[in-house]
Scaffold this active site. Structure first.
Site, short mmCIF file in Angstrom:
data_model
loop_
_atom_site.label_atom_id
_atom_site.label_comp_id
_atom_site.label_asym_id
_atom_site.label_seq_id
_atom_site.Cartn_x
_atom_site.Cartn_y
_atom_site.Cartn_z
CE1 TYR A 34 -21.13 81.41 33.25
CE2 TYR A 34 -19.85 83.30 32.49
CZ TYR A 34 -20.04 82.25 33.38
OH TYR A 34 -19.14 82.03 34.38
CE LYS A 148 -17.54 81.19 30.80
NZ LYS A 148 -16.92 81.37 32.10
CD GLU A 180 -13.61 75.60 38.16
OE1 GLU A 180 -13.14 76.03 37.10
OE2 GLU A 180 -14.77 75.16 38.26
CG LEU A 204 -15.23 76.50 32.56
CD1 LEU A 204 -16.58 76.00 32.07
CD2 LEU A 204 -15.22 78.01 32.62
C1 PLP Z 1 -15.28 78.69 37.29
C2 PLP Z 1 -14.32 79.14 36.25
N1 PLP Z 1 -13.24 78.39 36.00
C3 PLP Z 1 -12.32 78.77 35.07
C4 PLP Z 1 -12.47 79.94 34.34
C5 PLP Z 1 -11.45 80.33 33.30
O1 PLP Z 1 -11.98 80.11 32.02
P1 PLP Z 1 -11.51 80.99 30.76
O2 PLP Z 1 -10.03 80.79 30.60
O3 PLP Z 1 -12.27 80.42 29.63
O4 PLP Z 1 -11.88 82.41 31.09
C6 PLP Z 1 -13.58 80.75 34.57
C7 PLP Z 1 -13.76 82.00 33.80
O5 PLP Z 1 -14.41 82.91 34.22
C8 PLP Z 1 -14.54 80.34 35.53
O6 PLP Z 1 -15.64 81.08 35.77
#
Ligand code: PLP
Length: 288
Positions: A34, A148, A180, A204
């Protein structure tokens, strides 16, 4: 009932009418990927980066890209155009499709493509003024957190554990090193340097990671990516979290103890302001 129009397998229809068969592998196995893309003043923000990450996620789980770059561009434009809100967030999901339940990839399933757009509200003023709290947790997820994936049980359980502990979000550690949050990247600032974890399979690669790197460069703020030991969070001047829907939030409590002097710090303030300007800067927003 909702007035939202969603996209499902080539059709636009009301959210309440969208249906997916129960044998969809997204439902049965969480076998899908996603994206979440913020939209400001009707235009998807850093869309080229989000589309590229969607492509990487699809390739990583061996689903052929069902729409291609032009198809994704058209979908996002059309879906955003069908809703009245200037600021939205688009959720896109691709699963391996519908097939009899068996673990191996089905030979002939067609990927299910779903997308919806919702109103994006700016982070509440109270969160920016007071900051948010984090709860430390061991990272018990799998070793492909760079994909993701819709298989988010580990993230869901971690987020709930943080909420049960009275915190806004969790901060996870693997072998004593930062990974994270459940739905955010985590930033550790000390002596004027903003630090995040290296790219790799344990976290991520948030689209805000590259953005924050660019904003730091433009603001003359030192920026570094390296492994971060959990003790460093306890000594930080500032902690921040970032995500598509939360932008950059200051963290003022870690496991119930104040971070720095316990109020949002100057680096957060500068990055927050730079982020607001970036929303209408074509070079940063990715508009050609
Ligand atoms: C596990 C995780 N890490 C980091 C992020 C941050 O990513 P982004 O800046 O692309 O929203 C998200 C976003 O929902 C996430 O689900």
């Amino acid at each position: 009932m909702s007035e939202q129009t969603v996209y499902l397998d080539g059709q636009y229809l009301p959210l309440a009418e969208a249906r997916v068969p129960v044998l969809d592998r997204g439902f049965i196995f969480g076998d899908g990927v996603y994206e979440v893309v913020p939209v400001y003043a009707g235009r998807a923000f850093r869309w080229p980066q989000h589309r590229a990450r969607l492509g990487r996620s699809l390739a990583a789980i061996r689903i052929a890209d069902p729409l291609g770059a032009a198809g994704w561009d058209a979908l996002v434009r059309e879906l955003v155009g069908r809703h009245p809100w200037p600021d939205q967030f688009v959720y896109i999901q691709v699963t391996r499709g519908v097939a009899p339940r068996a673990h191996p990839f089905p030979a002939d399933a067609t990927p299910t493509v779903f997308a919806m757009s919702s109103e994006l509200k700016a982070p509440a003023a109270a969160l920016l003024e007071k900051g948010v709290s984090l709860a430390s947790l061991p990272d018990e997820r799998w070793l492909h957190c760079d994909i993701k994936s819709t298989s988010l049980l580990g993230n869901v359980l971690a987020r709930q554990a943080a909420i049960d502990a009275g915190a806004h979000e969790c901060v996870m550690f693997r072998d004593g090193f930062l990974t994270e949050g459940a739905a955010s990247n985590v930033w550790v600032a000390r002596d004027g340097v903003v630090r995040g974890v290296p790219a790799g399979p344990l976290a991520l690669e948030g689209i805000r990671v590259g953005l924050i790197e660019s904003l730091c460069a433009a603001e003359g703020i030192a920026f570094e990516r390296r492994r971060i030991h959990r003790d460093e969070l306890g000594r930080a001047d500032e902690l921040m979290i970032s995500s598509a829907t939360q932008e950059i939030l200051p963290v003022t409590l870690l496991d119930g103890k104040p971070v720095g002097n316990g109020i949002p710090g100057p680096l957060h303030r500068r990055l927050h302001q730079a982020y607001q300007r970036a929303k209408s800067d074509p070079a940063i927003a990715g508009w050609s």
